[in-house]
Motif scaffolding. Structure first.
Motif, PDB file in Angstrom:
ATOM      1  N   PHE A  35      46.319  49.237  38.690  1.00  0.00           N
ATOM      2  CA  PHE A  35      46.246  49.554  40.112  1.00  0.00           C
ATOM      3  C   PHE A  35      45.748  48.321  40.848  1.00  0.00           C
ATOM      4  O   PHE A  35      45.271  47.356  40.243  1.00  0.00           O
ATOM      5  N   GLN A  36      45.877  48.361  42.159  1.00  0.00           N
ATOM      6  CA  GLN A  36      45.518  47.206  42.974  1.00  0.00           C
ATOM      7  C   GLN A  36      44.240  47.462  43.752  1.00  0.00           C
ATOM      8  O   GLN A  36      44.029  48.563  44.267  1.00  0.00           O
ATOM      9  N   VAL A  37      43.396  46.431  43.818  1.00  0.00           N
ATOM     10  CA  VAL A  37      42.202  46.495  44.658  1.00  0.00           C
ATOM     11  C   VAL A  37      42.242  45.320  45.628  1.00  0.00           C
ATOM     12  O   VAL A  37      42.893  44.306  45.369  1.00  0.00           O
ATOM     13  N   ASN A  38      41.549  45.460  46.735  1.00  0.00           N
ATOM     14  CA  ASN A  38      41.534  44.388  47.725  1.00  0.00           C
ATOM     15  C   ASN A  38      40.458  43.358  47.397  1.00  0.00           C
ATOM     16  O   ASN A  38      39.846  43.403  46.319  1.00  0.00           O
TER      17      ASN A  38
ATOM     18  N   LEU B 199      44.638  36.190  37.619  1.00  0.00           N
ATOM     19  CA  LEU B 199      45.093  36.503  38.969  1.00  0.00           C
ATOM     20  C   LEU B 199      45.101  38.001  39.189  1.00  0.00           C
ATOM     21  O   LEU B 199      45.641  38.763  38.382  1.00  0.00           O
ATOM     22  N   LYS B 200      44.519  38.448  40.310  1.00  0.00           N
ATOM     23  CA  LYS B 200      44.478  39.868  40.621  1.00  0.00           C
ATOM     24  C   LYS B 200      45.853  40.365  41.076  1.00  0.00           C
ATOM     25  O   LYS B 200      46.628  39.610  41.676  1.00  0.00           O
ATOM     26  N   ILE B 201      46.131  41.608  40.795  1.00  0.00           N
ATOM     27  CA  ILE B 201      47.398  42.215  41.216  1.00  0.00           C
ATOM     28  C   ILE B 201      47.514  42.132  42.738  1.00  0.00           C
ATOM     29  O   ILE B 201      46.586  42.473  43.472  1.00  0.00           O
ATOM     30  N   GLY B 202      48.678  41.664  43.202  1.00  0.00           N
ATOM     31  CA  GLY B 202      48.941  41.584  44.628  1.00  0.00           C
ATOM     32  C   GLY B 202      48.350  40.379  45.316  1.00  0.00           C
ATOM     33  O   GLY B 202      48.605  40.161  46.503  1.00  0.00           O
ATOM     34  N   ALA B 203      47.565  39.579  44.614  1.00  0.00           N
ATOM     35  CA  ALA B 203      46.928  38.413  45.223  1.00  0.00           C
ATOM     36  C   ALA B 203      47.796  37.178  45.059  1.00  0.00           C
ATOM     37  O   ALA B 203      48.556  37.056  44.096  1.00  0.00           O
ATOM     38  N   LYS B 204      47.674  36.260  45.986  1.00  0.00           N
ATOM     39  CA  LYS B 204      48.395  34.998  45.896  1.00  0.00           C
ATOM     40  C   LYS B 204      47.623  33.977  45.070  1.00  0.00           C
ATOM     41  O   LYS B 204      48.193  33.278  44.231  1.00  0.00           O
ATOM     42  N   SER B 205      46.327  33.904  45.302  1.00  0.00           N
ATOM     43  CA  SER B 205      45.544  32.873  44.608  1.00  0.00           C
ATOM     44  C   SER B 205      44.082  33.279  44.436  1.00  0.00           C
ATOM     45  O   SER B 205      43.189  32.434  44.488  1.00  0.00           O
ATOM     46  N   THR B 206      43.840  34.585  44.237  1.00  0.00           N
ATOM     47  CA  THR B 206      42.484  35.077  43.992  1.00  0.00           C
ATOM     48  C   THR B 206      42.351  35.494  42.535  1.00  0.00           C
ATOM     49  O   THR B 206      43.130  36.320  42.050  1.00  0.00           O
ATOM     50  N   TYR B 207      41.360  34.933  41.860  1.00  0.00           N
ATOM     51  CA  TYR B 207      41.231  35.086  40.418  1.00  0.00           C
ATOM     52  C   TYR B 207      39.870  35.677  40.044  1.00  0.00           C
ATOM     53  O   TYR B 207      38.868  35.447  40.724  1.00  0.00           O
ATOM     54  N   LEU B 208      39.870  36.414  38.940  1.00  0.00           N
ATOM     55  CA  LEU B 208      38.630  36.852  38.311  1.00  0.00           C
ATOM     56  C   LEU B 208      38.256  35.806  37.274  1.00  0.00           C
ATOM     57  O   LEU B 208      39.062  35.467  36.402  1.00  0.00           O
ATOM     58  N   VAL B 209      37.042  35.308  37.365  1.00  0.00           N
ATOM     59  CA  VAL B 209      36.594  34.232  36.469  1.00  0.00           C
ATOM     60  C   VAL B 209      35.354  34.705  35.707  1.00  0.00           C
ATOM     61  O   VAL B 209      34.278  34.859  36.300  1.00  0.00           O
ATOM     62  N   PRO B 210      35.491  34.971  34.398  1.00  0.00           N
ATOM     63  CA  PRO B 210      34.334  35.397  33.606  1.00  0.00           C
ATOM     64  C   PRO B 210      33.451  34.203  33.259  1.00  0.00           C
ATOM     65  O   PRO B 210      33.948  33.154  32.845  1.00  0.00           O
ATOM     66  N   VAL B 211      32.156  34.370  33.431  1.00  0.00           N
ATOM     67  CA  VAL B 211      31.231  33.260  33.198  1.00  0.00           C
ATOM     68  C   VAL B 211      30.081  33.709  32.306  1.00  0.00           C
ATOM     69  O   VAL B 211      29.880  34.896  32.058  1.00  0.00           O
TER      70      VAL B 211
END
Length: 361
Positions: A182-185, A100-112
């Motif tokens: 830090f936070q990114v959008n 889960l990204k900082i500051g996000a509710k339900s946005t994730y980084l998914v490594p593939v």
């Protein structure tokens, strides 16, 4: 009272329960009723749905869900099950847990695994609606490579050049990373509008090392080294028994990064020096070097413990346990025998241990 009482569950559940031979006010029946209601409610709940999907680079997706993922789908111990929940086609799969990204509710980084540029892929989560995307051709812009031991080298990138390790921008590591976080959008820009490439988990990543005599070798990522000591300099190690040849020029290439300065000339680097070994319990002990190795150079290392009768036991470094010059090692498939003195023998010559012994508790 009729021995069959029909009770309509809450409309949210949309089910009818029949209680046979019991009184609604029977306290003994309440736990069973509550458990049944909870189980029915859980079965009735739908899994989060993918609402947005964006490939960030050849090895990273950014996936937004309708709600946060359940906790069990974000812990490393469940990685095999998590892989089965993320259903790709065209032989794509995740390589590590969603973050889960900082500051996000339900946005994730998914490594593939590495995407094939231009290929159309589909992804569904737990059998939900499929989302499609085109494979990315973007690679990480790494800066340089450098030898760090006789069998290990690093690939370094810099935040100031618009590249950040994922550990800096996810909630799970926010506290531990301190000022590095830090936070990114959603477009992966910081508050000043600076755009970042994101290095996702390098678990299972491989690079190719080619010598100027044409010899090729594969080097594997060393776990937990991609953001150690505040640097973005993941380590890659040759297979056991292989070493870099002093004086030989090598070039590093990969299918996930473009390296600005990809070459280095190998030198003979002295191995680390084990100063002392102290027992912790029957399954673990700590090794102290003569100086702080930095950069998690303990990572992926093993030692052999040899008893006076010639019997040996292998022990492996416990990842991220290093504190300065000291790291913890865990015995593999055995236990240390109290009172037995073991000779410490580093495997693959990563360190020297002249007359260093371990007296087990």
């Amino acid at each position: 009272m009729n021995n069959k009482i029909k009770m309509i569950a809450p409309i949210l559940l949309g089910v009818t329960l029949t209680l046979t031979g019991c009184n609604l006010f029977n306290k003994q029946a309440e736990p069973e009723l509550v458990q049944t209601l909870h189980e029915t409610q859980k079965e009735g709940q739908s899994a989060p749905q993918i609402t947005a999907l964006q490939p960030l680079n050849v090895m990273t997706l950014q996936v937004t869900f309708s709600e946060p993922l359940p906790e069990e789908d974000t812990v490393i111990e469940n990685l095999d099950a998590i892989k089965s929940n993320f259903n790709f086609d065209n032989n794509l799969s995740i390589v590590n847990i969603p973050r889960l990204k900082i500051g996000a509710k339900s946005t994730y980084l998914v490594p593939v695994t590495i995407q094939n540029p231009g290929t159309t892929y589909s992804l569904s989560y737990k059998g939900g609606e499929k989302q499609t995307f085109k494979g990315s051709d973007e690679k990480i812009n790494a800066s340089q490579t450098k030898q760090v031991t006789n069998d290990t080298f690093e690939i370094e990138s810099f935040k100031k050049e618009g590249v950040t390790d994922y550990s800096n921008i996810i909630e799970a590591y926010k506290a531990a990373r301190g000022d590095l976080s830090f936070q990114v959008n959603d477009e992966n820009k910081d508050e000043k509008g600076k755009q970042y490439q994101i290095i996702s988990s390098l678990r299972d990543r491989v690079v190719t090392l080619t010598a100027n005599n044409g010899e090729e070798m594969k080097a594997n990522y060393v776990l937990f080294t991609q953001a150690a000591d505040g640097r973005q300099a993941p380590k890659f190690r040759l297979p056991e028994g292989q070493t870099l040849k002093p004086g030989m020029k090598y070039i590093v290439t990969s299918d996930w990064a473009t390296i600005k300065n990809p070459t280095f000339v190998a030198t003979q680097i002295p191995p680390l020096t084990i100063k002392s070994v102290e027992p912790i319990d029957s399954k673990s002990f700590q090794i102290t070097l003569d100086k702080d190795p930095g950069m998690e150079l303990f990572a992926g290392r093993s030692v052999q413990l040899q008893a006076d009768d010639g019997k040996t036991i292998q022990a492996n470094y416990r990842y991220t346990s290093r504190k300065g010059a000291t790291g913890i090692f865990d015995v593999k498939d055995a236990t240390l025998k109290p009172g037995v003195k073991y000779k410490v023998l580093p495997i693959n010559n990563w360190a020297t241990a002249n007359n260093v012994t371990l007296l087990a508790k």
